[in-house]
Write a protein that holds these residues in place. Sequence first.
Motif, PDB file in Angstrom:
ATOM      1  N   GLU A   1       3.666  57.958  41.048  1.00 39.29           N
ATOM      2  CA  GLU A   1       3.138  59.145  40.176  1.00 39.29           C
ATOM      3  C   GLU A   1       1.698  59.326  40.311  1.00 39.29           C
ATOM      4  O   GLU A   1       1.206  60.489  40.262  1.00 39.29           O
ATOM      5  CB  GLU A   1       3.662  58.895  38.613  1.00 39.29           C
ATOM      6  CG  GLU A   1       4.905  58.796  38.528  1.00 39.29           C
ATOM      7  CD  GLU A   1       5.809  60.077  38.636  1.00 39.29           C
ATOM      8  OE1 GLU A   1       5.194  61.275  38.111  1.00 39.29           O
ATOM      9  OE2 GLU A   1       6.946  60.367  39.130  1.00 39.29           O
TER      10      GLU A   1
ATOM     11  N   LEU B   1      -0.144  62.863  41.434  1.00 32.91           N
ATOM     12  CA  LEU B   1      -1.293  63.508  40.835  1.00 32.91           C
ATOM     13  C   LEU B   1      -2.321  63.677  41.566  1.00 32.91           C
ATOM     14  O   LEU B   1      -3.177  64.891  41.420  1.00 32.91           O
ATOM     15  CB  LEU B   1      -1.542  62.901  39.279  1.00 32.91           C
ATOM     16  CG  LEU B   1      -0.469  62.835  38.506  1.00 32.91           C
ATOM     17  CD1 LEU B   1      -0.421  61.625  37.188  1.00 32.91           C
ATOM     18  CD2 LEU B   1      -0.211  64.276  37.826  1.00 32.91           C
TER      19      LEU B   1
ATOM     20  N   GLU C   1      -1.628  66.194  44.179  1.00 36.35           N
ATOM     21  CA  GLU C   1      -1.744  67.582  43.535  1.00 36.35           C
ATOM     22  C   GLU C   1      -3.288  68.374  43.421  1.00 36.35           C
ATOM     23  O   GLU C   1      -3.392  69.308  43.717  1.00 36.35           O
ATOM     24  CB  GLU C   1      -1.035  67.562  42.139  1.00 36.35           C
ATOM     25  CG  GLU C   1      -0.951  69.049  41.392  1.00 36.35           C
ATOM     26  CD  GLU C   1      -0.452  68.749  39.910  1.00 36.35           C
ATOM     27  OE1 GLU C   1      -0.439  69.731  39.300  1.00 36.35           O
ATOM     28  OE2 GLU C   1      -0.205  67.569  39.556  1.00 36.35           O
TER      29      GLU C   1
ATOM     30  N   THR D   1       5.563  71.239  45.375  1.00 33.08           N
ATOM     31  CA  THR D   1       6.578  70.955  44.388  1.00 33.08           C
ATOM     32  C   THR D   1       6.868  69.499  44.417  1.00 33.08           C
ATOM     33  O   THR D   1       6.484  68.682  45.368  1.00 33.08           O
ATOM     34  CB  THR D   1       7.922  71.877  45.164  1.00 33.08           C
ATOM     35  OG1 THR D   1       8.022  71.570  46.491  1.00 33.08           O
ATOM     36  CG2 THR D   1       7.891  73.329  44.968  1.00 33.08           C
ATOM     37  N   ARG D   2       7.962  68.887  43.562  1.00 29.11           N
ATOM     38  CA  ARG D   2       8.117  67.660  43.721  1.00 29.11           C
ATOM     39  C   ARG D   2       9.785  67.485  43.702  1.00 29.11           C
ATOM     40  O   ARG D   2      10.251  68.428  43.102  1.00 29.11           O
ATOM     41  CB  ARG D   2       7.816  66.863  42.350  1.00 29.11           C
ATOM     42  CG  ARG D   2       6.484  66.659  42.460  1.00 29.11           C
ATOM     43  CD  ARG D   2       5.941  65.265  41.790  1.00 29.11           C
ATOM     44  NE  ARG D   2       6.556  64.050  42.561  1.00 29.11           N
ATOM     45  CZ  ARG D   2       6.626  62.822  42.164  1.00 29.11           C
ATOM     46  NH1 ARG D   2       6.000  62.538  41.025  1.00 29.11           N
ATOM     47  NH2 ARG D   2       6.978  61.883  42.832  1.00 29.11           N
TER      48      ARG D   2
ATOM     49  N   ASP E   1       8.450  73.126  40.486  1.00 29.13           N
ATOM     50  CA  ASP E   1       6.941  73.298  40.589  1.00 29.13           C
ATOM     51  C   ASP E   1       5.843  72.382  39.975  1.00 29.13           C
ATOM     52  O   ASP E   1       6.278  72.085  38.861  1.00 29.13           O
ATOM     53  CB  ASP E   1       6.581  74.760  40.377  1.00 29.13           C
ATOM     54  CG  ASP E   1       7.198  75.933  41.444  1.00 29.13           C
ATOM     55  OD1 ASP E   1       7.800  76.901  40.931  1.00 29.13           O
ATOM     56  OD2 ASP E   1       7.222  75.586  42.650  1.00 29.13           O
ATOM     57  N   LEU E   2       4.781  72.323  40.579  1.00 32.89           N
ATOM     58  CA  LEU E   2       3.980  71.360  39.775  1.00 32.89           C
ATOM     59  C   LEU E   2       2.735  72.232  39.083  1.00 32.89           C
ATOM     60  O   LEU E   2       2.641  73.334  39.598  1.00 32.89           O
ATOM     61  CB  LEU E   2       3.037  70.550  40.841  1.00 32.89           C
ATOM     62  CG  LEU E   2       4.087  69.365  41.395  1.00 32.89           C
ATOM     63  CD1 LEU E   2       3.007  68.720  42.482  1.00 32.89           C
ATOM     64  CD2 LEU E   2       4.311  68.431  40.336  1.00 32.89           C
TER      65      LEU E   2
END
Length: 201
Positions: free
Chosen positions: A151, A155, A158, A171-172, A200-201
């Motif tokens: 995670e 982050l 991103e 995307t994840r 989508d993030l």
Amino acid sequence: MLPQALSDVIDALGMLPGVGPKTAERYAYYLFKSSNKISESIASSLSNLHSGVKSCPVTFALIDADMKVSPLYDDPRRDKSTIMVVEEPLDIYAIEQTKSYMGTYHVLGGAISPIDGITPEQLHIGELIKRVNDDNAKEIIIATNPSVEGESTALLLEKMLHEQNPNLKLTRLARGLPLGVDLSYADQITLSAALENRTDL
């Protein structure tokens, strides 16, 4: 108490992850009782392991030593504008078994873990950012493991990718994967559903 050659094999097998002393003893004794051909085959395979395998210079997937790049990247049927980011090379084969994905891959080489001394600089993040531009990528699918380290890595990716390319689609994999389970151990149905329902993030 044991012959030195047998003790050496037990010690060597005990270096493998998940193999305790008793398991190492059972494996070593099995090899001793079995045909020489089994031991010779294992020894031959191990002796060729490092010389016969290398990392793809583009995707960092594992490939045969005589290949230039990964066939999953070189294949003209693959969509280079979609890149799935995974932690380890074996995660690729877990995804490939679903037969649900026709993009390319990028192996980070781990996940951020300060406790283990793994920093962002040790991962293939810079190479990913370069690939986004080189391959004119439209979508990055972040498929890090559903763990604290995974995670944290997601982050950071991103943030860095959006800074470099604000219009890039990120995307994840959907949250169908159980927490604490490595991607390579997830079943094909769970992986297929997670891939299909990425968000989508």
